[in-house]
Design a protein around this motif. Sequence first.
Motif, PDB file in Angstrom:
ATOM      1  N   THR A  49       0.840  -1.197   0.000  1.00 15.06           N
ATOM      2  CA  THR A  49       0.000   0.000   0.000  1.00 15.06           C
ATOM      3  C   THR A  49       0.875   1.247   0.000  1.00 15.06           C
ATOM      4  O   THR A  49       0.621   2.211  -0.729  1.00 15.06           O
ATOM      5  N   GLY A  50       1.923   1.210   0.822  1.00 17.95           N
ATOM      6  CA  GLY A  50       2.851   2.335   0.867  1.00 17.95           C
ATOM      7  C   GLY A  50       3.505   2.584  -0.477  1.00 17.95           C
ATOM      8  O   GLY A  50       3.664   3.740  -0.899  1.00 17.95           O
ATOM      9  N   ASN A  51       3.888   1.512  -1.173  1.00 17.04           N
ATOM     10  CA  ASN A  51       4.513   1.667  -2.493  1.00 17.04           C
ATOM     11  C   ASN A  51       3.559   2.290  -3.498  1.00 17.04           C
ATOM     12  O   ASN A  51       3.962   3.120  -4.327  1.00 17.04           O
ATOM     13  N   THR A 156      -1.597 -11.259   9.086  1.00 10.75           N
ATOM     14  CA  THR A 156      -1.196 -11.251   7.681  1.00 10.75           C
ATOM     15  C   THR A 156       0.315 -11.095   7.545  1.00 10.75           C
ATOM     16  O   THR A 156       0.865 -11.379   6.501  1.00 10.75           O
ATOM     17  N   THR A 157       0.966 -10.598   8.561  1.00  7.39           N
ATOM     18  CA  THR A 157       2.405 -10.312   8.701  1.00  7.39           C
ATOM     19  C   THR A 157       2.867  -9.074   7.928  1.00  7.39           C
ATOM     20  O   THR A 157       3.945  -8.561   8.204  1.00  7.39           O
ATOM     21  N   VAL A 158       2.098  -8.592   6.957  1.00  5.37           N
ATOM     22  CA  VAL A 158       2.563  -7.450   6.169  1.00  5.37           C
ATOM     23  C   VAL A 158       1.622  -6.255   6.201  1.00  5.37           C
ATOM     24  O   VAL A 158       2.009  -5.156   5.805  1.00  5.37           O
ATOM     25  N   THR A 161      -3.249  -2.159   8.631  1.00  9.43           N
ATOM     26  CA  THR A 161      -4.353  -1.204   8.532  1.00  9.43           C
ATOM     27  C   THR A 161      -5.673  -1.879   8.865  1.00  9.43           C
ATOM     28  O   THR A 161      -6.471  -1.372   9.664  1.00  9.43           O
ATOM     29  N   SER A 162      -5.927  -3.047   8.258  1.00 11.76           N
ATOM     30  CA  SER A 162      -7.162  -3.775   8.544  1.00 11.76           C
ATOM     31  C   SER A 162      -7.171  -4.269   9.990  1.00 11.76           C
ATOM     32  O   SER A 162      -8.217  -4.320  10.637  1.00 11.76           O
ATOM     33  N   THR A 163      -5.989  -4.618  10.500  1.00 10.59           N
ATOM     34  CA  THR A 163      -5.891  -5.066  11.891  1.00 10.59           C
ATOM     35  C   THR A 163      -6.218  -3.927  12.850  1.00 10.59           C
ATOM     36  O   THR A 163      -6.933  -4.120  13.838  1.00 10.59           O
ATOM     37  N   LEU A 164      -5.714  -2.733  12.559  1.00 14.74           N
ATOM     38  CA  LEU A 164      -6.011  -1.562  13.382  1.00 14.74           C
ATOM     39  C   LEU A 164      -7.503  -1.242  13.322  1.00 14.74           C
ATOM     40  O   LEU A 164      -8.116  -0.885  14.344  1.00 14.74           O
ATOM     41  N   ALA A 186      -1.060  -6.942  19.376  1.00 11.80           N
ATOM     42  CA  ALA A 186       0.262  -7.563  19.308  1.00 11.80           C
ATOM     43  C   ALA A 186       0.844  -7.458  17.905  1.00 11.80           C
ATOM     44  O   ALA A 186       2.045  -7.213  17.735  1.00 11.80           O
ATOM     45  N   ALA A 187       0.011  -7.638  16.877  1.00 12.71           N
ATOM     46  CA  ALA A 187       0.488  -7.539  15.494  1.00 12.71           C
ATOM     47  C   ALA A 187       0.973  -6.125  15.183  1.00 12.71           C
ATOM     48  O   ALA A 187       2.018  -5.927  14.548  1.00 12.71           O
ATOM     49  N   ILE A 188       0.201  -5.127  15.632  1.00 13.53           N
ATOM     50  CA  ILE A 188       0.582  -3.731  15.410  1.00 13.53           C
ATOM     51  C   ILE A 188       1.879  -3.413  16.147  1.00 13.53           C
ATOM     52  O   ILE A 188       2.792  -2.769  15.605  1.00 13.53           O
ATOM     53  N   ALA A 189       1.959  -3.874  17.396  1.00  9.33           N
ATOM     54  CA  ALA A 189       3.168  -3.632  18.182  1.00  9.33           C
ATOM     55  C   ALA A 189       4.375  -4.318  17.564  1.00  9.33           C
ATOM     56  O   ALA A 189       5.482  -3.762  17.559  1.00  9.33           O
ATOM     57  N   ALA A 190       4.179  -5.520  17.023  1.00 13.49           N
ATOM     58  CA  ALA A 190       5.292  -6.279  16.441  1.00 13.49           C
ATOM     59  C   ALA A 190       5.887  -5.557  15.240  1.00 13.49           C
ATOM     60  O   ALA A 190       7.117  -5.449  15.111  1.00 13.49           O
TER      61      ALA A 190
END
Length: 237
Positions: A49-51, A156-158, A161-164, A186-190
């Motif tokens: 998404t950033g790219n 998803t590991t990558v 945004t959807s997790t937040l 935890a995913a966001i923090a990781a």
Amino acid sequence: MRRYLTGSSEGGSSATVALLLLMVLTFVTGVVDAVGFLALDRVFVGNMTGNIVVLGMAVAGADDLPILGPVIALGTFTLGAFVAGVFLRRRRKEWGGAVTLLLLAGTVVLAGLGVAFLVPAWAASSELELIASSLTAAAMGVQAAVARSLAVTDMTTVVVTSTLTSLASESLTDGGIKGFWNRRFAAIAAIFLGALVGALLLAFGAAAPLLLAAALTASVVAVGHRYVFTPATASIA
């Protein structure tokens, strides 16, 4: 009978290990994205998404942003995900031999690039930067496809945004502040901590964070193959 990552007590144990391993891979994404953006000409190697956003602004001529790097990273990420998908399409939601081999290939790519950046004559090369961003994006595409195949919820590991969004719109609204402390957080923090560590390690050159990412991915492969692996014969009903 097929042994999924969830279900029986054994499957539940496997699911817990898989969850922790995907958290480690999420941390790895933060590490390599820090390398990509800060050391490889502002290219995201995990966050596509950033790219796309960077590419859109670059096409508009904003802030002298790169075009070639993001385009190639998008292509190699997609290619990596496609190749992984071909190998994984017959065995979803389980850790088969293909998962081990695909993540091992990503480990080799990250380790090889880390070693390449240790060579003084190559370290400052724009060609190596482009190769590194392209191959790392391919490795992240493979990783994302593996995570999607394993289908561990919110891992998803990558992408976070959807997790937040899920954390704010579901966890907080349903459980209040108590609902904040879960795998979504935890995913966001990781990925945040991975980016933090990656940026700090860049003080020692690009090799340091890349080799750390390779070591962590290798650890995931070893632990996953030992504790989550499902033999092919277990897939037969």
